[in-house]
Design an enzyme around this catalytic site. Structure first.
Site, PDB file in Angstrom:
ATOM      1  N   LYS A   1     -15.207  39.042 -10.304  1.00 22.64           N
ATOM      2  CA  LYS A   1     -15.816  38.412  -9.138  1.00 22.64           C
ATOM      3  C   LYS A   1     -14.772  38.032  -8.091  1.00 22.64           C
ATOM      4  O   LYS A   1     -15.097  37.843  -6.932  1.00 22.64           O
ATOM      5  CB  LYS A   1     -16.694  37.229  -9.537  1.00 22.64           C
ATOM      6  N   ARG A   2     -13.513  37.939  -8.505  1.00 26.81           N
ATOM      7  CA  ARG A   2     -12.474  37.632  -7.527  1.00 26.81           C
ATOM      8  C   ARG A   2     -12.129  38.859  -6.682  1.00 26.81           C
ATOM      9  O   ARG A   2     -11.884  38.753  -5.500  1.00 26.81           O
ATOM     10  CB  ARG A   2     -11.207  37.120  -8.225  1.00 26.81           C
TER      11      ARG A   2
END
Ligand code: GLU
Length: 481
Positions: free
Chosen positions: A251-252
């Site tokens: 998700k980063r």
């Protein structure tokens, strides 16, 4: 196969297959989770089984009620409908804490577990001293009782655990590499492997289809199933999704939330179809297939072992195909959320549905995602187009641009207002000065729409109307000086 191994493999129960999807609420719905959910849903539909939704919400620090709603909404969006007879739940793991603890106590009573008083520092010290990582089973035969600070550990049997996996085949684990793992923490709370298995047992799950990252948990879980006296479920571990650099989607780094794609205007059938082509291919020569044929066709045994590239470009291409398969009426309905007054870039009272209906067929052939639609049609609904300066300067850079646009304007003033006639004007004006139609369209387009790209120009002008077209060309000529 050695005797010790076969002893550890039980047969799968027969009857109605019960699949489950067991997400932990994390604030958004990962596209990988969506694929896992779809696998389970499709298998439940194909085998007239049940899809159980269990929200694994025991980590209170990471829990928000709206996240659960987000899961339900995301599932509904990809067609996993909680009112369908194949759907059961949602159940909440947090509601089953007593069952988890009771199961741990049964394991203790049956000799499969024991208490241990070592702190994690002490465990580390012992591991350092012996040179063997992990917990060494120090308290196995110390006969400790339940007390605050005492964790309950599973007594891992000797031998080999063979996990039969529908995607990966037979995976063997040497039990000596698996430490006596914790079931209840020192504060009495159950750990993931216990809660997960006890819930699967009590929900009579027959098929566990989940992400590959859980494969290392599986031998422990299989031991728990057996120690609790149940035949193990059928396992399937689905390879992870990776990005262009072949790194696990994170998700980063990556856009992983299903909601983001929905909000950008990927339509659900395209997303479903695309997700199903990751690591699996429908039979036949096209990847764009009806959901019903995926249900008929899908087999875990044909899922690829290696990780699958989540290719946003390909997803968008799929989406474009799905948009083009729609009837214009369906396309217009699908566009509605993007044209709503709070989203659209024009004053609400200027939007005219009948105008949109006229341009919609031309937009439908050109967009990949629905969020592109407003920028393609805003020239029809704004009072004054906002001119893209860079596009303007480029379109008016050539010496011919102004004089030819002026002649076009003069002829537009009297020509029949339809796209063939408009095109003919531009073609004839261009031919007289040896400027190709493609080039000459640029100043006309920027003047009337503000941009260098958009729906087909002459159809757009037909819809825009003569008065507004002339007014905008005049303004552009003034601006060009
Ligand atoms: N709650 C776990 C997760 O979201 C899933 C466990 C499972 O599918 O067994 O990773």
């Amino acid at each position: 196969m050695r005797g010790a191994r076969s002893r550890l493999v039980s047969t799968v129960v027969s009857g109605t297959p019960r699949y489950r999807f067991a997400p932990s609420p994390t604030g958004f719905f990962h596209v990988g989770g969506a694929r896992t959910a779809l696998y389970n849903w499709i298998l439940a539909l194909a085998n007239d089984g049940i899809f159980v939704l269990r929200i694994e919400d025991t980590d209170e620090s990471r829990n928000e009620p709206q996240w659960t709603q987000g899961i339900l909404d995301a599932l509904a969006w990809i067609g996993i409908d909680s009112s369908d007879p194949h759907f059961e739940g949602p159940y909440f793991q947090s509601a089953n804490a007593e069952t988890h603890v009771a199961a741990a106590h049964k394991l203790l009573a049956d000799g499969h577990a024991y208490y241990c008083d070592l702190t994690s520092e002490q465990i580390q010290e012992r591991a350092k001293a012996s040179g063997k990582p992990g917990y060494d089973g120090y308290s196995r035969d110390r006969g400790l009782t339940a007390q605050p600070g005492h964790s309950l550990r599973f007594r891992v049997p000797t031998g080999t655990t063979v996990v039969i996996d529908e995607v990966r085949g037979q995976v063997e684990f040497d039990n000596s590499t698996i430490e006596d793992f914790v079931l209840l923490r020192g504060n009495g709370s159950p750990v993931f492997n216990l809660a997960n298995v006890v819930d699967d047992v009590s929900m009579s799950i027959t098929n566990v289809v989940r992400a590959e990252e859980h494969l290392p948990n599986t031998p422990k879980q299989q031991m728990l199933w057996q120690a609790l006296g149940h035949p193990v479920p059928s396992w399937a571990h689905v390879p992870v999704l990776v990005n262009e650099q072949r790194k696990k989607l994170s998700k980063r780094r990556d856009k992983v939330a299903l909601e983001q794609y929905r909000d950008e205007g990927v339509v659900a059938p395209a997303m479903v179809n695309y997700l199903m082509t990751l690591g699996w291919a429908p039979t036949g020569d096209t990847e764009i297939v009806e959901f019903a044929s995926i249900v008929a066709d899908f087999k875990l045994s044909s899922v690829n072992h290696s990780s699958a590239f989540f290719d946003v470009k390909k997803l968008n291409a799929f989406n474009g195909e799905y948009l083009r398969k729609m009837t214009v009426e369906q396309f217009v309905v699908a566009c509605e959320p993007w044209l709503a007054p709070d989203k659209a870039p024009w004053p609400a009272d200027r939007f005219d549905q009948s105008v949109f209906l006229r341009i919609a067929p031309h937009v439908q052939t050109r967009v990949a995602v629905l969020s592109e639609v407003p920028a393609m049609i805003d020239f029809l609904f704004v009072a004054d187009v906002v001119i893209d300066s860079a596009a303007f300067d480029k379109a008016f850079a050539a010496d011919w641009a102004r004089p030819l646009l002026r002649s076009i304007r003069d002829q537009f003033a009297t020509v029949d207002w339809n796209h063939e006639a408009l095109k003919n004007v531009v073609e004839v004006v261009g031919a007289a000065s040896d400027v190709k139609l493609g080039k000459l369209q640029a100043p006309v387009r920027v003047a009337t729409t503000g941009r260098s790209v958009g729906p087909p120009l002459f159809e757009s002008l037909e819809v825009l109307g003569r008065d507004e077209t002339l007014r905008r060309i005049d303004a552009a000529l003034t601006r060009a000086g």
